[in-house]
Design a protein around this motif. Structure first.
Motif, PDB file in Angstrom:
ATOM      1  N   ASN A   1       0.802  -1.225   0.000  1.00 43.90           N
ATOM      2  CA  ASN A   1       0.000   0.000   0.000  1.00 43.90           C
ATOM      3  C   ASN A   1       0.833   1.274   0.000  1.00 43.90           C
ATOM      4  OD1 ASN A   1      -2.449  -1.486   0.132  1.00 43.90           O
ATOM      5  ND2 ASN A   1      -2.154  -1.755   2.336  1.00 43.90           N
ATOM      6  N   PHE A   2       2.154   1.141  -0.131  1.00 43.82           N
ATOM      7  CA  PHE A   2       2.997   2.339  -0.159  1.00 43.82           C
ATOM      8  C   PHE A   2       2.588   3.205  -1.347  1.00 43.82           C
ATOM      9  CE2 PHE A   2       6.896   4.771  -0.889  1.00 43.82           C
ATOM     10  CZ  PHE A   2       7.203   5.167   0.407  1.00 43.82           C
ATOM     11  N   PRO A   3       2.328   4.487  -1.134  1.00 43.33           N
ATOM     12  CA  PRO A   3       1.770   5.332  -2.199  1.00 43.33           C
ATOM     13  C   PRO A   3       2.751   5.571  -3.344  1.00 43.33           C
ATOM     14  CG  PRO A   3       2.274   6.646  -0.267  1.00 43.33           C
ATOM     15  CD  PRO A   3       2.463   5.230   0.139  1.00 43.33           C
TER      16      PRO A   3
ATOM     17  N   VAL B   1      -5.811  16.117   0.000  1.00 41.47           N
ATOM     18  CA  VAL B   1      -5.777  16.420   1.432  1.00 41.47           C
ATOM     19  C   VAL B   1      -4.623  15.653   2.069  1.00 41.47           C
ATOM     20  CG1 VAL B   1      -8.254  16.896   1.630  1.00 41.47           C
ATOM     21  CG2 VAL B   1      -7.410  14.557   1.963  1.00 41.47           C
ATOM     22  N   SER B   2      -4.169  16.122   3.225  1.00 46.30           N
ATOM     23  CA  SER B   2      -3.162  15.382   3.977  1.00 46.30           C
ATOM     24  C   SER B   2      -3.763  14.081   4.500  1.00 46.30           C
ATOM     25  CB  SER B   2      -2.641  16.226   5.139  1.00 46.30           C
ATOM     26  OG  SER B   2      -1.991  17.393   4.671  1.00 46.30           O
ATOM     27  N   THR B   3      -2.942  13.084   4.700  1.00 47.72           N
ATOM     28  CA  THR B   3      -3.428  11.769   5.126  1.00 47.72           C
ATOM     29  C   THR B   3      -2.880  11.397   6.494  1.00 47.72           C
ATOM     30  OG1 THR B   3      -1.588  10.533   4.128  1.00 47.72           O
ATOM     31  CG2 THR B   3      -3.481  11.053   2.703  1.00 47.72           C
TER      32      THR B   3
ATOM     33  N   ILE C   1       1.105  11.489   3.551  1.00 45.10           N
ATOM     34  CA  ILE C   1       1.120  12.556   2.550  1.00 45.10           C
ATOM     35  C   ILE C   1       0.734  13.852   3.246  1.00 45.10           C
ATOM     36  CG2 ILE C   1       0.168  13.390   0.367  1.00 45.10           C
ATOM     37  CD1 ILE C   1      -0.511  10.427  -0.255  1.00 45.10           C
ATOM     38  N   CYS C   2       1.567  14.856   3.084  1.00 44.02           N
ATOM     39  CA  CYS C   2       1.357  16.128   3.771  1.00 44.02           C
ATOM     40  C   CYS C   2       1.299  17.255   2.746  1.00 44.02           C
ATOM     41  CB  CYS C   2       2.484  16.360   4.769  1.00 44.02           C
ATOM     42  SG  CYS C   2       2.305  17.850   5.759  1.00 44.02           S
TER      43      CYS C   2
ATOM     44  N   ASN D   1       2.514  18.655  -2.546  1.00 42.59           N
ATOM     45  CA  ASN D   1       2.178  17.370  -1.949  1.00 42.59           C
ATOM     46  C   ASN D   1       3.482  16.645  -1.628  1.00 42.59           C
ATOM     47  OD1 ASN D   1      -0.505  17.902  -2.266  1.00 42.59           O
ATOM     48  ND2 ASN D   1      -0.897  16.344  -3.805  1.00 42.59           N
ATOM     49  N   ASN D   2       3.750  16.447  -0.341  1.00 43.85           N
ATOM     50  CA  ASN D   2       4.986  15.798   0.089  1.00 43.85           C
ATOM     51  C   ASN D   2       4.692  14.435   0.696  1.00 43.85           C
ATOM     52  OD1 ASN D   2       6.374  18.054  -0.669  1.00 43.85           O
ATOM     53  ND2 ASN D   2       7.252  18.480   1.336  1.00 43.85           N
TER      54      ASN D   2
END
Length: 208
Positions: A49-51, A61-63, A83-84, A94-95
């Motif tokens: 599940n690694f993005p 949106v941040s997760t 994700i920030c 998006n980081n």
């Protein structure tokens, strides 16, 4: 003191490397942090599940944080990623932020490293530990190539594609951020090293 105990104890930043034995000196070399990354990659490879870059690019949106466990020095360690979304003068970024334990890496005093700027506040740490950060010079980067190798593979970029790089170092807080970003897509990937403890092994019989 045993090595495992030593890694878990606070370590005063080294003032000189000349009198250290070779194993200790290795752990003070900034290139050692890349070995922690390589251990983490074993756990990352098993995380379905690694993005992906495309997923981060499309996020609005941040997760919340997700976790990856990995082994190093005979111990289990826990990392997390999220994700920030950040906003600066260039717009919204998006980081993908990956938090990793730096245990086993011993920080040296800032004056032993090639520093671009010292005692500089930065936008990444305005809320926590905002003081005492140094920006390291790009001459350090050759020892951190595995981070760029991972990032380029994640982005799907070859060596010709432009990536901006930054290294933030805080020897008093035992923290380091290794940041890469693509100005064209406004997507970044940040490796954030912080003090952490190994994951405890809790036997099933401890539950009742």
């Amino acid at each position: 003191m045993r090595e495992k105990d030593q890694k878990l104890s606070p370590v005063k930043p080294a003032e000189s490397l000349s009198d250290m034995d070779s194993p200790t000196k290795k752990r003070h070399d900034i290139g050692y942090i890349a070995e922690i990354l390589q251990s983490w990659q074993t756990g990352h490879a098993l995380s379905p599940n690694f993005p992906s870059f495309q997923h981060v690019l499309a996020t609005t949106v941040s997760t919340a944080a997700s976790f990856i466990d990995f082994e190093r020095d005979g111990l289990k360690w826990r990392s997390d990623y999220r994700i920030c979304q950040l906003t600066d003068t260039q717009g919204v970024w998006n980081n993908l932020v990956i938090h990793l334990p730096n245990d086993g890496f011993f920080y040296v005093a800032e004056n032993l490293l090639p520093v671009l700027a010292s005692t500089r506040r930065n936008v990444r740490h305005m809320q926590t530990c905002s003081e005492g950060w140094a920006y390291l010079e790009k001459t350090v980067w050759r020892k951190l190539d595995p981070f760029e190798d991972f990032a380029r593979s994640w982005y799907g970029y070859d060596a010709e594609k432009k990536l901006q790089r930054q290294i933030l170092y805080n020897d008093t807080g035992d923290r380091m951020d290794i940041c890469l970003r693509c100005p064209e897509t406004k997507v970044g990937i940040d490796f954030v090293f912080e003090p952490r403890y190994p994951v405890p092994d809790v036997p099933k019989e401890f539950w009742f």
